[in-house]
Scaffold this active site. Structure first.
Site, PDB file in Angstrom:
ATOM      1  N   ASP A 117      45.543  36.001  38.113  1.00  0.00           N
ATOM      2  CA  ASP A 117      44.403  35.146  38.475  1.00  0.00           C
ATOM      3  C   ASP A 117      43.286  35.389  37.472  1.00  0.00           C
ATOM      4  O   ASP A 117      42.149  35.685  37.817  1.00  0.00           O
ATOM      5  CB  ASP A 117      43.945  35.476  39.899  1.00  0.00           C
ATOM      6  CG  ASP A 117      42.989  34.438  40.476  1.00  0.00           C
ATOM      7  OD1 ASP A 117      42.835  33.361  39.867  1.00  0.00           O
ATOM      8  OD2 ASP A 117      42.391  34.701  41.536  1.00  0.00           O
ATOM      9  N   GLU A 125      36.085  52.415  43.972  1.00  0.00           N
ATOM     10  CA  GLU A 125      35.034  52.948  43.105  1.00  0.00           C
ATOM     11  C   GLU A 125      33.951  51.883  42.921  1.00  0.00           C
ATOM     12  O   GLU A 125      34.249  50.707  42.688  1.00  0.00           O
ATOM     13  CB  GLU A 125      35.667  53.304  41.760  1.00  0.00           C
ATOM     14  CG  GLU A 125      34.728  53.611  40.633  1.00  0.00           C
ATOM     15  CD  GLU A 125      35.432  53.695  39.290  1.00  0.00           C
ATOM     16  OE1 GLU A 125      34.808  54.203  38.343  1.00  0.00           O
ATOM     17  OE2 GLU A 125      36.611  53.265  39.188  1.00  0.00           O
TER      18      GLU A 125
END
Length: 304
Positions: free
Chosen positions: A211, A104
């Site tokens: 992360d 998206e």
């Protein structure tokens, strides 16, 4: 186990036709800046849709499957938004083959007034969500993935300390061996052998982004935070929180809101640098000697 149901195709054209119909065509390709591992593009289609594409060498296809799996896992918790995964695949191309991930396209918005507080609450909710579907036992993930450009093993371990020692710190120290002196290696071994003196087991395993620095959080069109580019696994929530403090930190409102939902165990501040040792070792192995001083400073902090 909840494997990621990402569609995979043998060409970009096949992917777009399957997703948008036989008459689909790319009208415009714009390079999107950000990140130093993959090339990113906004593909404007004649259907009026825009999709986000990451691309890399053909042999890097597995890294996109791993990224999709992490995004899917976070989305499965129903706590914090991520971009929708459309598909992944490889393409032989006209001159050179490549791998790709289609997602998206997010029109980034202006962060709303409670951006940081909402992010704190939603991340805390993610850490509290049931993570048992993503790991066979204890800690790990149902597949290996990557931390930056480096492989990250997620083979399960029964305890958090075992997992963090054997799947996180030990492989990074091994990869960094050429940077270390004999004395450095001795201290590193001592740290690994006595990790239980410094870390604690969590009350429950949590799904982690893996992360989590500011570059992997963005404001969506509604002004609320979205998580991108995960290196997901099931671990101790403190590891995610620690990384938010590594490269400049998030806003104070974030931490206050997080702790209201998911209070920290006493002594987190004493464990924080040890969690971030993994990230700094990874940076040492990716980018070189400039990170060695930070790595050795943390080792000395615990066993110096």
């Amino acid at each position: 186990m909840t494997p990621c149901p990402v569609l995979q195709f043998k060409s970009l054209a096949e992917a777009l036709v399957t997703l948008f119909g036989k008459s689909v065509a790319i009208q415009r390709t714009d390079r999107v800046m950000g990140g130093d591992i993959n090339k990113s593009y906004a593909l404007s289609l004649n259907t009026g849709d825009t999709v986000f594409m990451k691309a890399n060498a053909k042999e890097k296809a597995q890294s996109f499957i791993a990224e999709a799996a992490g995004i899917f896992a976070i989305a499965q918790t129903g706590t914090i938004r991520t971009p929708k995964i459309l598909c992944a695949g490889t393409d032989d191309g006209q001159e050179v083959g490549y791998s790709f991930l289609l997602m998206e396209y997010i029109n980034s918005g202006e962060p709303r007034g409670d951006y940081w507080q909402t992010l704190g609450r939603e991340l805390a909710a993610m850490h509290q969500a049931d993570a048992s579907a993503f790991c066979q036992r204890g800690f790990g993930f149902y597949q290996d993935n990557y931390i930056g450009a480096r492989p990250q093993s997620n083979q399960p371990a029964a305890t958090w300390i075992e997992f963090f020692r054997d799947r996180r710190l030990a492989p990074q120290f091994k990869a960094a061996d050429s940077y270390l002196t004999s004395a450095d290696r001795t201290r590193a071994r001592k740290l690994l052998d006595h990790l239980e003196d410094f870390l604690i087991e969590p009350k429950k395993p949590s799904l982690l982004h893996g992360d989590l620095w500011s570059g992997n959080v963005m404001a969506g069109p509604d002004g609320k935070a979205m998580l991108i580019d995960p290196a997901a696994y099931v671990g101790h929530a403190e590891a995610d929180l620690a990384m938010t403090e590594l490269f400049g930190g998030f806003a104070p409102d974030f931490y206050q809101a997080y702790k209201e939902v998911n209070p920290l165990e006493p002594g987190y501040e004493k464990r924080r640098d040890l969690y971030n040792l993994y990230q700094l070792l990874n940076h040492l192995n990716l980018f070189g000697r400039s990170y060695l001083g930070s790595v050795l400073s943390i080792v000395d902090e615990y066993v110096g």
